[in-house]
Design an enzyme around this catalytic site. Structure first.
Site, PDB file in Angstrom:
ATOM      1  N   SER A  78       0.820  -1.219   0.000  1.00 45.83           N
ATOM      2  CA  SER A  78       0.000   0.000   0.000  1.00 45.83           C
ATOM      3  C   SER A  78       0.853   1.267   0.000  1.00 45.83           C
ATOM      4  O   SER A  78       0.386   2.345  -0.326  1.00 45.83           O
ATOM      5  CB  SER A  78      -0.875   0.005   1.250  1.00 45.83           C
ATOM      6  OG  SER A  78      -0.050  -0.120   2.409  1.00 45.83           O
ATOM      7  N   LYS A  79       2.129   1.123   0.381  1.00 45.07           N
ATOM      8  CA  LYS A  79       2.978   2.297   0.574  1.00 45.07           C
ATOM      9  C   LYS A  79       3.421   2.958  -0.722  1.00 45.07           C
ATOM     10  O   LYS A  79       3.995   4.046  -0.686  1.00 45.07           O
ATOM     11  CB  LYS A  79       4.183   1.914   1.427  1.00 45.07           C
ATOM     12  CG  LYS A  79       3.799   1.655   2.871  1.00 45.07           C
ATOM     13  CD  LYS A  79       3.293   2.945   3.500  1.00 45.07           C
ATOM     14  CE  LYS A  79       3.020   2.794   4.969  1.00 45.07           C
ATOM     15  NZ  LYS A  79       2.781   4.064   5.616  1.00 45.07           N
ATOM     16  N   ASP A  80       3.189   2.302  -1.867  1.00 42.40           N
ATOM     17  CA  ASP A  80       3.488   2.971  -3.145  1.00 42.40           C
ATOM     18  C   ASP A  80       2.656   4.248  -3.277  1.00 42.40           C
ATOM     19  O   ASP A  80       3.101   5.231  -3.863  1.00 42.40           O
ATOM     20  CB  ASP A  80       3.143   2.048  -4.324  1.00 42.40           C
ATOM     21  CG  ASP A  80       4.118   0.892  -4.462  1.00 42.40           C
ATOM     22  OD1 ASP A  80       5.041   0.783  -3.628  1.00 42.40           O
ATOM     23  OD2 ASP A  80       3.939   0.091  -5.401  1.00 42.40           O
TER      24      ASP A  80
END
Ligand code: PMP
Length: 477
Positions: A53-55
């Site tokens: 999710s950190k993209d």
């Protein structure tokens, strides 16, 4: 960049265009197994290019910094990160021509370090067991490197672009993918970027949507004091900028044990490989879904893949050593069972207690060594800082009688080697050849001390009947 040659094709202009639009998949098998009647679905963030999710916040933070003139062409990005944000930033940096230095703690799985290096980033590993203001802490090291390299530090913990990325993308995706019928959103909270951004968007569409945070036991969000736990990437020992408790309807604490066992269970039963924080979120979502109405749609946010945790959550030896799983029938726990008649809790001493108190405790209980543990029970394995042993104390006092009035941390020795409650007794025997005693862990927490005397007593008495006399040897070297 609009290249006319791509017109009408499905060729993405760059990997950055593949961030977001992750699928939502029903957890049918888990629902059947758990007797869940509502629709339980998982937001699969593993299909982002960096696998997490950190993209999303990585892209948003870099684009915002460029707009604000904080990041110049060819510049350097420095960030303390547990890995996933680093991967996102490394991908964005590669596309846009920046260098990256990432600062991590030694709690993080080793493959995450290798992963960041594979993207061409530099990685600096710092000890987890130091205070945030210690110059060795990962916060301090990141601060120093930012200044030295004149770098841009996104600071995902305070950067409003982090929650904003989820407000802009994850929230609308969830709304559209459920045709506006989502009733509950469950997610782990680390920086709180995901949960806050999604919550703000969904509540703007329908204020009745329930937002539930899953939190590791010990973390401050669920009322803990920030004591250590093993799940990576979630929970905190401070409140970051994106912590907005008024957006949360419930916060559910989940133990390391439940998080890890759920991650394994989901991976095996659904064929969806998830990590420890995903396991934690699913464990909370299962509780929410069990109490939900049949027409409800409960969505659980899965931030990353179990591939990043193969040497921990999915490694049987690692799991057994912390006492999360059993390896055998005749295990270490059986020895303890035969002697637990009058030893109900772990005997321990705090590092700031006096040596004389440690000696009294050993004498009163007839034991020869004690683990030194910070705080009060139940301890986390990471709160064990050393041990005191009668032989070492005797030598120290012989050299200097005043040692009795100093504190334990001044004289303590190394930590006792650890063994899981479900590990083979054979392994304990091997380890006891070189150590007088072992610290037994159960569910990731210290349970008791196992000594040579305990094992001898077990072997020489009837192992299957509880004999109160056998307890005499406990903790006795
Ligand atoms: N799980 C993992 C593995 C993570 O790396 C993170 C990010 N720290 C989270 C969950 C939590 O996401 P957030 O920071 O948006 O709260």
């Amino acid at each position: 960049m609009n290249d006319p040659r791509l017109e009408g094709t499905e060729i993405a202009d760059s990997v950055l265009d593949l961030i977001g639009n992750t699928p939502l998949v029903r957890m049918k098998r888990i629902s059947e197994l758990e007797g869940i009647e509502c629709v339980l679905a998982l937001k699969a963030e593993t299909t982002n290019p960096g696998g997490s999710s950190k993209d999303r916040p990585a892209l948003e933070m870099v684009l915002t910094a460029e707009r604000e003139g904080l990041l110049k062409p060819g510049g350097t990005i420095v960030e303390p990160t547990s890995g996933n944000t680093g991967v996102g930033l490394a991908i964005v940096a590669a596309q846009r021509g920046y260098s990256c230095v990432f600062v991590m703690t030694d709690k993080v799985a080793p493959e995450k370090v290798s992963l960041l290096k594979a993207y061409g980033a530099e990685v600096v590993v710092c000890p987890v067991a130091v205070e945030p203001d210690d110059p060795e802490s990962y916060y301090s090291v990141a601060e120093r490197l930012t200044n030295e390299l004149n770098a841009f530090r996104p600071d995902q913990y305070s950067n409003p672009a982090n929650p904003q990325s989820h407000f802009n993308t994850t929230g609308p995706e969830l709304w559209d993918q459920t045709a506006g019928r989502i009733t509950h959103f469950v997610a782990g909270a680390g920086t709180c970027g995901s949960i806050t951004g999604v919550a703000r968007y969904l509540k703007s569409k329908n204020p009745d949507i329930k937002i539930i945070a899953a939190d590791p036991e010990g973390s401050v969000y669920s009322g803990g004091s920030g004591r250590p736990y093993l799940v990576e990437g979630v929970g905190e020992d401070f409140f970051p900028a994106a912590w907005e408790p008024e957006l949360l309807d419930e916060i559910i604490p989940i133990s390391d044990e439940e998080s890890f066992l759920t991650a394994r269970h989901v991976s095996e039963s659904e064929g969806i490989l998830i990590g420890g924080s995903g396991g934690m979120a699913v464990a909370a979502a299962v509780k929410v879904a069990k109490a939900a109405k049949p027409d409800d749609i409960v969505v659980v946010f899965n931030p990353d893949s179990g591939r990043g945790y193969l040497s921990r959550v999915f490694d049987d030896a690692w799991m057994a050593n912390f006492g999360f799983i059993r390896e055998c029938d005749q295990c270490v726990g059986e020895v303890l069972d035969t002697r637990l008649a009058d030893i109900e809790s772990l005997l321990y001493v705090n590092p700031d207690q006096l040596v004389s108190e440690a000696i009294d405790l050993m004498r009163t209980n007839g034991v020869s060594q004690l683990p030194v543990c910070k705080n009060t029970p139940p301890f986390a394995a990471a709160e064990v800082s050393g041990s005191v042993d009668e032989l070492e104390l005797m030598e120290a006092i012989h050299g200097d009688p005043d040692v009795t009035s100093t504190t334990v941390d001044k004289v303590m020795g190394a930590k006792l080697p650890t063994i899981g409650v479900g590990q083979k007794l054979e392994r304990a025997v091997e380890m006891l050849e070189s150590a007088p005693a072992l610290l037994v862990l159960s569910g990731g927490r210290p349970l008791s001390v196992l000594t040579r005397t305990d094992v001898l007593t077990y072997f020489t008495s009837n192992a299957n009947t509880s004999n109160p006399n056998t307890s005499k040897g406990s903790q006795n070297g």
